[in-house]
Design an enzyme around this catalytic site. Structure first.
Site, PDB file in Angstrom:
ATOM      1  N   SER A 118       0.805  -1.219   0.000  1.00 51.55           N
ATOM      2  CA  SER A 118       0.000   0.000   0.000  1.00 51.55           C
ATOM      3  C   SER A 118       0.845   1.279   0.000  1.00 51.55           C
ATOM      4  CB  SER A 118      -0.948  -0.034   1.188  1.00 51.55           C
ATOM      5  OG  SER A 118      -1.866   1.013   1.094  1.00 51.55           O
ATOM      6  N   HIS A 119       0.703   2.073   1.058  1.00 56.97           N
ATOM      7  CA  HIS A 119       1.362   3.375   1.141  1.00 56.97           C
ATOM      8  C   HIS A 119       2.785   3.263   1.688  1.00 56.97           C
ATOM      9  CE1 HIS A 119      -0.462   2.180   4.828  1.00 56.97           C
ATOM     10  NE2 HIS A 119       0.417   2.928   5.468  1.00 56.97           N
ATOM     11  N   ASP A 283      -2.537   6.792  -3.142  1.00 51.53           N
ATOM     12  CA  ASP A 283      -1.333   6.146  -2.608  1.00 51.53           C
ATOM     13  C   ASP A 283      -0.756   5.098  -3.566  1.00 51.53           C
ATOM     14  OD1 ASP A 283      -3.335   4.257  -2.292  1.00 51.53           O
ATOM     15  OD2 ASP A 283      -2.456   3.411  -0.482  1.00 51.53           O
ATOM     16  N   ASP A 285      -0.997   1.852  -4.000  1.00 49.39           N
ATOM     17  CA  ASP A 285      -1.860   0.873  -4.664  1.00 49.39           C
ATOM     18  C   ASP A 285      -3.234   1.426  -5.024  1.00 49.39           C
ATOM     19  OD1 ASP A 285      -2.564   0.987  -1.954  1.00 49.39           O
ATOM     20  OD2 ASP A 285      -3.429  -1.015  -2.001  1.00 49.39           O
ATOM     21  N   ASP A 287      -5.764   2.832  -3.240  1.00 46.77           N
ATOM     22  CA  ASP A 287      -7.006   2.775  -2.461  1.00 46.77           C
ATOM     23  C   ASP A 287      -7.182   3.971  -1.536  1.00 46.77           C
ATOM     24  OD1 ASP A 287      -5.018   1.928  -0.763  1.00 46.77           O
ATOM     25  OD2 ASP A 287      -5.979   0.036  -0.180  1.00 46.77           O
ATOM     26  N   ARG A 288      -6.110   4.706  -1.252  1.00 46.12           N
ATOM     27  CA  ARG A 288      -6.244   5.878  -0.377  1.00 46.12           C
ATOM     28  C   ARG A 288      -6.402   7.156  -1.200  1.00 46.12           C
ATOM     29  NH1 ARG A 288      -2.558   5.364   4.952  1.00 46.12           N
ATOM     30  NH2 ARG A 288      -3.077   3.212   5.396  1.00 46.12           N
ATOM     31  N   LYS A 384     -11.490   0.218  -0.431  1.00 43.06           N
ATOM     32  CA  LYS A 384     -11.594   1.660  -0.523  1.00 43.06           C
ATOM     33  C   LYS A 384     -11.026   2.084  -1.879  1.00 43.06           C
ATOM     34  CE  LYS A 384      -7.510   2.360   2.405  1.00 43.06           C
ATOM     35  NZ  LYS A 384      -7.140   1.070   3.001  1.00 43.06           N
TER      36      LYS A 384
HETATM   37  C1  G16 Z   1      -4.958  -0.456   5.605  1.00 41.48           C
HETATM   38  C2  G16 Z   1      -6.367  -0.917   5.781  1.00 41.48           C
HETATM   39  C3  G16 Z   1      -7.216   0.188   6.332  1.00 41.48           C
HETATM   40  C4  G16 Z   1      -6.603   0.748   7.602  1.00 41.48           C
HETATM   41  C5  G16 Z   1      -5.180   1.184   7.327  1.00 41.48           C
HETATM   42  C6  G16 Z   1      -4.455   1.638   8.564  1.00 41.48           C
HETATM   43  O1  G16 Z   1      -4.921   0.502   4.595  1.00 41.48           O
HETATM   44  O2  G16 Z   1      -6.913  -1.357   4.565  1.00 41.48           O
HETATM   45  O3  G16 Z   1      -8.491  -0.296   6.534  1.00 41.48           O
HETATM   46  O4  G16 Z   1      -7.339   1.812   8.087  1.00 41.48           O
HETATM   47  O5  G16 Z   1      -4.466   0.114   6.789  1.00 41.48           O
HETATM   48  O6  G16 Z   1      -4.316   0.569   9.419  1.00 41.48           O
HETATM   49  P1  G16 Z   1      -3.360   0.635  10.663  1.00 41.48           P
HETATM   50  O7  G16 Z   1      -3.843   1.810  11.471  1.00 41.48           O
HETATM   51  O8  G16 Z   1      -3.549  -0.677  11.349  1.00 41.48           O
HETATM   52  O9  G16 Z   1      -1.965   0.884  10.167  1.00 41.48           O
HETATM   53  P2  G16 Z   1      -3.879   0.387   3.399  1.00 41.48           P
HETATM   54  O10 G16 Z   1      -4.153   1.577   2.549  1.00 41.48           O
HETATM   55  O11 G16 Z   1      -2.544   0.421   4.083  1.00 41.48           O
HETATM   56  O12 G16 Z   1      -4.170  -0.921   2.760  1.00 41.48           O
END
Ligand code: G16
Length: 557
Positions: A118-119, A283, A285, A287-288, A384
């Protein structure tokens, strides 16, 4: 006839998927058999198929980060050996997370494997990630991730097909043993889906009528670059200068592909210095998302509330299907709850993690949801969706500008006038000592168990109640415990403390604060100023500095 090798292996510790899949340093995934073990564990844990992955159709995508090419070949070897019938793979393995969710649903696939952290930054010294999505297109729920973890703890033998390297660069179909590999353009289906949801003509005519209105989209060198380019430049006809960093790179150009005010500061600076009216970023991938405007930052918590408020008037998908219910993750501000109450809709508070929205959506009880962690989306897919949020905002701008002139800041202020303002901020302390972070949370948990917090007065705040958040899924009855320390004050303000489940090194402490105001004089205030007293209380209650040794957070959002 393909030869299947049986190779002895040993379980690796810690292959437990976190908030969204397994995320570790690339070097960890590069250990001999580490990736093979985890992929085989996923395939054996696939819930739909009896006997693991036999006969399955899997969508394979990812953000193209460093080490993806090698892992794609591992997936082929493991999938052939486990009897998978078909892999649908984005060209060069690149498909954004929301687009992959759409393909899984549209093609009625068994599930999907997404190669992304992801990010988190990419490159040889940074992070890689693997996650499994189920047939509804959403991240695997805990019942499945727990099973993957269980398999990974006892794995002794790998089955690997002896097949030549597959070339993923050309669209088309090829056969590897009994398995078919279909390589697709990961962008096309997604753009078609967006056209079904939004009124592209309305957005185009908004831009045509407001020639001075400038937009800038920042792909952060992640996977959404080609999607953003296709939408904003090719579909809406905006100039090339409306997009930046839209070429995906395996290391995201050395940056941290996380759309917030800290890591997307190039976008923020460009918006401020060039007088841009609407800025957006996505971000690694896809989704953000982050939405900003002239002198305006839209917190993700406000963003989902505002989208929900306008959905039925501004977005054809919701005009057609209606809005069934709203949801947010627990730490996300309660702004969207206020919209739900006004519109007479059900609303839900789930733990952090998009996977928790899936059941509600599948049951038709949630149409729009969001998380403070820059995630916004709807039931059009089960992830998302960064670009969906950008298009939702453009639809709102097109809608409200029909009879008056309103920018992003005007939309925010108008929203606060109706609902009041939920001031919100999150402090992140990254890569702190894991044990000390655990101790800090345990201490609070212990105080809650002994009922020592309720009634306590600190500064101007009195604690009404405190708990360690627990979620009972109303659809399948599953219970998720220890989802974050929640301290609620008598004036409705909240402090939440939890450890991130997406970091790859040490622990990341997240501290969330929220304060509601319906005093119009306060609405234009800078959130950090308004929240300072509450942040001080949070630091005092948690003894964060004592436990982590940190005086300042790594990131403030
Ligand atoms: C993932 C999850 C999200 C979550 C985020 C932060 O996002 O898909 O639902 O809110 O991580 O999680 P944490 O607070 O446990 O780091 P992404 O965009 O990283 O896939």
């Amino acid at each position: 006839m393909v030869n299947i090798q049986t190779v002895a292996t040993q379980p690796f510790e810690g292959q437990k998927p976190g908030t969204s899949g397994l995320r570790k340093r690339v070097k960890i995934f590069q250990q001999k058999n580490y990736t093979e073990n985890f992929i085989q564990s996923i395939l054996e844990a696939i819930p739909e198929a009896d006997g693991g992955a036999k006969g399955a159709t899997l969508v394979i995508g990812g953000d193209g980060r460093y080490y993806s090419d090698e892992v794609l070949q591992v997936i082929v070897k493991c999938s052939v050996a486990q009897g998978v019938s078909k892999l649908i793979v984005g060209r060069n393995g690149i498909v954004s997370t929301p687009a992959a969710s759409n393909i899984i649903r549209k093609r009625k696939a068994t599930g999907g494997i997404l190669l992304t952290a992801s990010h988190n930054p990419g490159g040889p010294d940074n992070d890689f990630g693997i996650k499994y999505n189920c047939s509804n297109g959403g991240p695997a729920p805990e019942s499945v991730t727990n099973k993957i973890y269980e398999v990974s703890k006892t794995i002794k033998e790998l089955k690997l097909a002896d097949v030549p390297k597959v070339d993923f660069s050309k669209i088309g179909t090829q056969q590897v043993g009994d398995m078919t590999i279909e390589i697709i353009d990961g962008v096309a289906d997604y753009v078609d889906l967006m056209k079904e949801i939004f009124d592209f003509d309305a957005i185009k005519s908004f831009f045509a009528k407001n020639k001075d209105f400038k937009m800038l989209f920042d792909g952060m060198n992640g996977v959404t670059g080609p999607y953003g380019y296709r939408l904003f430049v090719e579909e809406f006809g905006l100039p090339e200068s409306s997009v930046m960093r839209c070429t995906p790179q395996p290391d995201f150009g050395g940056g941290h592909p996380d759309p917030n005010l800290t890591y997307a500061h190039d976008l923020v600076e460009a918006v401020n210095s060039q007088g841009i009216d609407f800025g957006a970023a996505s971000d690694g991938d896809g989704d953000r998302n982050m939405i900003i405007g002239k002198n305006a930052f839209v917190t993700p918590s406000d963003s989902v509330a505002i989208i929900a408020h306008y959905a039925k008037d501004a977005i054809p998908y919701f005009k057609k299907h209606g809005v069934n219910g709203l949801a947010r993750s627990m730490p996300t501000s309660q702004a969207v709850d206020l919209v739900a109450k006004k519109l007479g809709l059900e609303h839900f508070e789930v733990p952090t993690g998009w996977k928790f929205f899936g059941n509600l959506m599948d049951a038709g009880r949630c149409s729009i949801c969001g998380e403070e962690s820059f995630g916004t989306g709807s039931d059009h897919i089960r992830e998302k969706d960064g670009l969906w949020a950008v298009l939702a905002w453009l639809s709102i701008l097109a809608h409200v500008n029909k009879d008056k002139t309103m920018g992003v800041q005007d939309i925010l202020q108008e929203h606060y006038k109706i609902y009041g303002r939920n001031f919100f901020s999150r402090y992140d302390y990254e890569e702190v000592d894991g044990q000390r972070a655990d101790d800090m949370v345990k201490r609070l948990s212990h105080q809650i168990e002994k009922n020592e917090l309720a009634g306590k007065k600190i500064g101007d705040f009195t604690i009404d109640k405190a708990d360690d958040f627990e979620y009972l899924d109303p659809i399948d009855g599953s219970v998720s415990k220890h989802q974050g320390i929640r301290i609620i004050f008598t004036d409705g303000s909240r402090i939440i403390i939890r450890l991130s489940g997406t970091g790859s090194q040490g622990a990341t402490v997240r501290l969330y604060v929220e304060k509601y105001s319906n005093d119009a004089a306060e609405y234009p205030k800078d959130a950090q100023v308004g929240l300072k007293p509450l942040i001080d209380v949070a630091l005092e209650l948690s003894e964060l500095e004592k436990f982590t040794g940190r005086k300042e957070p790594t990131v403030i959002t």
